[in-house]
Design a protein around this motif. Structure first.
Motif, PDB file in Angstrom:
ATOM      1  N   ASN A 235      42.184  33.674  39.956  1.00 39.54           N
ATOM      2  CA  ASN A 235      43.211  33.808  38.921  1.00 39.54           C
ATOM      3  C   ASN A 235      42.927  35.043  38.074  1.00 39.54           C
ATOM      4  O   ASN A 235      42.041  35.037  37.221  1.00 39.54           O
ATOM      5  CB  ASN A 235      43.231  32.553  38.047  1.00 39.54           C
ATOM      6  CG  ASN A 235      44.306  32.609  36.978  1.00 39.54           C
ATOM      7  OD1 ASN A 235      45.094  33.556  36.908  1.00 39.54           O
ATOM      8  ND2 ASN A 235      44.347  31.597  36.127  1.00 39.54           N
ATOM      9  N   ASP A 236      43.695  36.128  38.332  1.00 40.08           N
ATOM     10  CA  ASP A 236      43.459  37.376  37.602  1.00 40.08           C
ATOM     11  C   ASP A 236      44.468  37.585  36.465  1.00 40.08           C
ATOM     12  O   ASP A 236      44.620  38.692  35.953  1.00 40.08           O
ATOM     13  CB  ASP A 236      43.502  38.577  38.554  1.00 40.08           C
ATOM     14  CG  ASP A 236      44.838  38.697  39.279  1.00 40.08           C
ATOM     15  OD1 ASP A 236      45.784  37.955  38.941  1.00 40.08           O
ATOM     16  OD2 ASP A 236      44.942  39.526  40.203  1.00 40.08           O
ATOM     17  N   ASP A 237      45.159  36.511  36.051  1.00 42.63           N
ATOM     18  CA  ASP A 237      46.157  36.636  34.986  1.00 42.63           C
ATOM     19  C   ASP A 237      45.559  37.159  33.690  1.00 42.63           C
ATOM     20  O   ASP A 237      46.227  37.847  32.922  1.00 42.63           O
ATOM     21  CB  ASP A 237      46.818  35.275  34.709  1.00 42.63           C
ATOM     22  CG  ASP A 237      47.717  34.840  35.852  1.00 42.63           C
ATOM     23  OD1 ASP A 237      47.963  35.661  36.756  1.00 42.63           O
ATOM     24  OD2 ASP A 237      48.155  33.675  35.852  1.00 42.63           O
ATOM     25  N   GLY A 238      44.308  36.794  33.425  1.00 46.19           N
ATOM     26  CA  GLY A 238      43.707  37.172  32.150  1.00 46.19           C
ATOM     27  C   GLY A 238      43.258  38.616  32.069  1.00 46.19           C
ATOM     28  O   GLY A 238      42.977  39.122  30.973  1.00 46.19           O
TER      29      GLY A 238
ATOM     30  N   LEU B  46      43.884  47.651  33.040  1.00 48.30           N
ATOM     31  CA  LEU B  46      42.557  47.614  33.657  1.00 48.30           C
ATOM     32  C   LEU B  46      42.665  47.183  35.113  1.00 48.30           C
ATOM     33  O   LEU B  46      42.043  47.778  36.004  1.00 48.30           O
ATOM     34  CB  LEU B  46      41.652  46.650  32.885  1.00 48.30           C
ATOM     35  CG  LEU B  46      40.248  46.421  33.464  1.00 48.30           C
ATOM     36  CD1 LEU B  46      39.472  47.729  33.516  1.00 48.30           C
ATOM     37  CD2 LEU B  46      39.496  45.381  32.634  1.00 48.30           C
ATOM     38  N   LEU B  47      43.473  46.149  35.374  1.00 48.04           N
ATOM     39  CA  LEU B  47      43.630  45.675  36.748  1.00 48.04           C
ATOM     40  C   LEU B  47      44.265  46.743  37.630  1.00 48.04           C
ATOM     41  O   LEU B  47      43.851  46.951  38.778  1.00 48.04           O
ATOM     42  CB  LEU B  47      44.489  44.405  36.753  1.00 48.04           C
ATOM     43  CG  LEU B  47      44.664  43.704  38.106  1.00 48.04           C
ATOM     44  CD1 LEU B  47      43.311  43.295  38.675  1.00 48.04           C
ATOM     45  CD2 LEU B  47      45.571  42.496  37.972  1.00 48.04           C
TER      46      LEU B  47
ATOM     47  N   VAL C 201      37.426  42.979  44.854  1.00 51.57           N
ATOM     48  CA  VAL C 201      36.170  42.325  44.497  1.00 51.57           C
ATOM     49  C   VAL C 201      36.313  41.472  43.244  1.00 51.57           C
ATOM     50  O   VAL C 201      35.424  40.690  42.916  1.00 51.57           O
ATOM     51  CB  VAL C 201      35.020  43.342  44.292  1.00 51.57           C
ATOM     52  CG1 VAL C 201      34.844  44.212  45.511  1.00 51.57           C
ATOM     53  CG2 VAL C 201      35.227  44.184  43.046  1.00 51.57           C
ATOM     54  N   PHE C 202      37.422  41.638  42.521  1.00 57.66           N
ATOM     55  CA  PHE C 202      37.635  40.857  41.308  1.00 57.66           C
ATOM     56  C   PHE C 202      38.652  39.742  41.503  1.00 57.66           C
ATOM     57  O   PHE C 202      39.245  39.247  40.546  1.00 57.66           O
ATOM     58  CB  PHE C 202      38.080  41.776  40.171  1.00 57.66           C
ATOM     59  CG  PHE C 202      37.018  42.755  39.767  1.00 57.66           C
ATOM     60  CD1 PHE C 202      35.923  42.344  39.045  1.00 57.66           C
ATOM     61  CD2 PHE C 202      37.105  44.074  40.149  1.00 57.66           C
ATOM     62  CE1 PHE C 202      34.926  43.230  38.694  1.00 57.66           C
ATOM     63  CE2 PHE C 202      36.118  44.978  39.793  1.00 57.66           C
ATOM     64  CZ  PHE C 202      35.018  44.551  39.065  1.00 57.66           C
ATOM     65  N   ALA C 203      38.910  39.360  42.735  1.00 53.61           N
ATOM     66  CA  ALA C 203      39.763  38.209  43.037  1.00 53.61           C
ATOM     67  C   ALA C 203      39.213  37.553  44.293  1.00 53.61           C
ATOM     68  O   ALA C 203      38.776  38.234  45.216  1.00 53.61           O
ATOM     69  CB  ALA C 203      41.206  38.655  43.261  1.00 53.61           C
ATOM     70  N   VAL C 204      39.213  36.233  44.306  1.00 56.05           N
ATOM     71  CA  VAL C 204      38.594  35.508  45.427  1.00 56.05           C
ATOM     72  C   VAL C 204      39.228  35.930  46.746  1.00 56.05           C
ATOM     73  O   VAL C 204      40.445  35.901  46.902  1.00 56.05           O
ATOM     74  CB  VAL C 204      38.740  33.985  45.240  1.00 56.05           C
ATOM     75  CG1 VAL C 204      38.193  33.246  46.448  1.00 56.05           C
ATOM     76  CG2 VAL C 204      37.998  33.545  43.990  1.00 56.05           C
ATOM     77  N   SER C 205      38.403  36.356  47.671  1.00 53.07           N
ATOM     78  CA  SER C 205      38.885  36.831  48.970  1.00 53.07           C
ATOM     79  C   SER C 205      37.796  36.564  50.000  1.00 53.07           C
ATOM     80  O   SER C 205      36.872  35.789  49.766  1.00 53.07           O
ATOM     81  CB  SER C 205      39.207  38.334  48.885  1.00 53.07           C
ATOM     82  OG  SER C 205      38.040  39.070  48.565  1.00 53.07           O
ATOM     83  N   GLY C 206      37.897  37.251  51.122  1.00 54.94           N
ATOM     84  CA  GLY C 206      36.916  37.063  52.175  1.00 54.94           C
ATOM     85  C   GLY C 206      35.503  37.401  51.741  1.00 54.94           C
ATOM     86  O   GLY C 206      34.534  36.791  52.213  1.00 54.94           O
ATOM     87  N   LEU C 207      35.374  38.389  50.836  1.00 53.12           N
ATOM     88  CA  LEU C 207      34.048  38.778  50.346  1.00 53.12           C
ATOM     89  C   LEU C 207      33.354  37.593  49.675  1.00 53.12           C
ATOM     90  O   LEU C 207      32.185  37.293  49.935  1.00 53.12           O
ATOM     91  CB  LEU C 207      34.186  39.942  49.359  1.00 53.12           C
ATOM     92  CG  LEU C 207      32.923  40.357  48.598  1.00 53.12           C
ATOM     93  CD1 LEU C 207      31.899  40.941  49.557  1.00 53.12           C
ATOM     94  CD2 LEU C 207      33.259  41.359  47.498  1.00 53.12           C
TER      95      LEU C 207
END
Length: 534
Positions: free
Chosen positions: A221-224, A229-230, A241-247
């Motif tokens: 959840n990158d809403d915040g 900046l995003l 790297v700042f959102a849940v993914s395969g990494l």
């Protein structure tokens, strides 16, 4: 070439390709009237006949034909069902449903509802509802709500003849511009409770920006994260790297596998170990809301692990093909989603390019063990310096492979590509990979304690993120991007063909493979030149 195959037959990988062909054919036929029968007769021709292998060839042909028609059938049903949805005249309606996802967007507070009732009539599919941002915080995932507003039916084709595949793949049949929203039921959800607890702890114990970034890393959840900046992170090529993914799922998967293999849990049966890993990943996916990217990553990891347990794990392409089959059987039109293509392009890059790039790295830095026979390698254990070299070569090859494979897709879908993405990924991917499990542990400890203790427990992660984000708060990375480049489909096809020839997947001599790769690269750049200059 008599009796020699150009490619080794990989059942799952080849079946996945033909499943994709079937899905694409159904979409082309239903949406644009492109005939499909000629493709059916062309399918068996890709299996090269080998003398003495008639039975195997027949079985392989039947497998691919079945995969093609399964893909065609599942896509046909999805598209046909979408096109036959009840069409409502634009106007004011009451809509009841259950929230399956919610997030802040540039168009307002966006909800996706399932289990729909429109003016009391039950409808299939899902609905997108946009509300004023003032409603944020009053509703949550899994709540049942009653909305009132202007309803429109999402048509298959736009006025320009383009298809909104996002609507198709997620069965988003309706859109509502809501004026009012009433929560009719707030059923208890363990996953919602854990997400809300995690968010409360993070914002109580960390700075706002650090808390938002941590929330994005742990839950997707990158809403915040502040919009500027995003966007700057995206321009730098490291927003993933700042959102849940395969990494992140991969890091958790590796951690769980290590725990299973290095503890008494290794004595469990294969089925029990798989079930344990499956439960942990699915539970974490539930906390993250089972977004499309998380579902894909979990599916890839579980399919890879299952393939390894049953003996298919030696071939990454087959494991990747198995994961693609599972994802596409569940959601066939995901084939047309940008996220799906980027995810599998990155994995394909790993399968094709990791080994060649790693070998090149060993040649550059020197690798003493590469010159030894296997029996001699056992007699000469790795030293500290050689371990560092190998670790660096492995990281460079993995990171570079994924970025080479996804670069043209990023340029095609997002309209820009960062010059510095490779460098920035070298900085931030190891950081996130290294601290991910530790960060999750810190947050779990903080969530288990009273909120008053969160500032103490989360002090170190807050300082780390504050320092790491200074670069993106001070440098404008939009100045380091390639923009406005058209990437033709023919260019993409030739590009990935070239990558396949660079790998060792073709049963050809090196000079022939490199010559084919060079020709494909030249064709790819020719398409790029024609598409942008002529």
């Amino acid at each position: 070439m008599n009796g020699v195959k150009l490619l080794n037959f990989r059942p799952a990988a080849f079946a996945a390709v033909f499943l994709c062909m079937g899905i694409f054919s159904a979409a082309a036929w239903l949406c644009f009237g492109v005939p499909v029968w000629w493709l059916t007769f062309a399918v068996p021709l890709v299996i090269l006949f080998r003398k003495g292998k008639r039975k195997q060839t027949a079985l392989a042909t039947l497998l691919l034909l079945a995969a093609f028609w399964v893909g065609f059938g599942t896509a046909f049903c999805k598209i046909d069902g979408f096109q036959k949805a009840t069409v409502y005249e634009s106007g004011e309606y009451y809509v009841a449903g259950q929230i399956v996802s919610e997030r802040e967007t540039a168009y307002g507070y966006k909800l996706v509802l399932s289990d729909l009732q429109i003016d009391g009539k039950a409808e299939k599919g899902r609905l997108i509802a946009y509300l004023p941002l003032s409603f944020k915080g009053n509703v949550a995932q899994d709540n049942r709500v009653l909305l009132q507003g202007k309803l429109t039916t999402n048509q298959a084709l736009s006025l320009q003849g383009e298809i909104n595949w996002y609507h198709f793949s997620d069965e988003l049949r309706y859109t509502l511009q809501a004026k009012t929203c009433v929560v009719t039921e707030r059923p208890f959800s363990l996953f919602t409770f854990l997400r809300e607890r995690m968010e409360a702890v993070l914002y109580a114990g960390m700075g706002e920006t650090s808390a938002a970034v941590t929330m994005a890393i742990l839950t997707g959840n990158d809403d915040g994260i502040e919009t500027g900046l995003l966007e700057n992170m995206r321009r730098g090529g490291i927003a993933h790297v700042f959102a849940v993914s395969g990494l992140h799922i991969g890091a958790l998967f590796a951690f769980v596998l290590a725990a299973v293999s290095k503890t008494p849990l290794r004595k469990l049966s294969k089925g029990s170990r798989f079930a344990l890993v499956c439960v942990i990943l699915l539970f974490y996916g539930g906390i993250c809301g089972f977004s499309a990217s998380i579902t894909r990553a979990i599916t890839i990891c579980l399919c890879f692990y299952a393939a390894k347990l049953i003996g298919l794990g030696t071939d990454f392409l087959d494991a990747l093909g198995l994961a693609a089959i599972v994802v596409l059987l569940l959601r066939p039109l995901a084939l047309f989603e940008t996220g799906f293509r980027l995810s599998f392009a990155a994995c394909l890059g790993l399968a094709l390019l990791t080994r060649p790039i790693e070998k090149l790295c060993y040649k550059i830095v020197g690798d003493r063990r590469a010159k030894l026979l296997p029996i001699e390698q056992d007699m000469h254990p790795l030293g500290v310096g050689e371990r560092i070299k190998r670790a660096c070569a492995s990281f460079v090859s993995v990171s570079l492979s994924a970025q080479i494979a996804t670069a043209p897709l990023c340029l095609a879908y997002f309209g820009y590509l960062s010059y510095l993405s490779l460098f920035l990924n070298f900085l931030f991917v190891p950081l996130v990979s290294a601290v991910y499990s530790l960060l999750f542990t810190f947050v779990c400890v903080a969530a288990a304690l009273p909120i008053a203790w969160s500032g103490v427990v989360l002090y170190l992660p807050s300082v780390v993120w504050s320092a790491a984000l200074i670069l993106f708060q001070t440098v404008d990375f939009s100045a380091f991007c390639i923009e406005g480049v058209i990437v033709p489909v023919g260019g993409l096809i030739c590009y990935f063909l070239a990558l396949s020839f660079v790998s060792d997947k073709w049963n050809l001599s090196k000079p022939v493979r490199f010559a084919c790769a060079l020709v494909c690269f030249l064709l790819s750049f020719s398409c790029l030149f024609i598409g942008n200059v002529l």
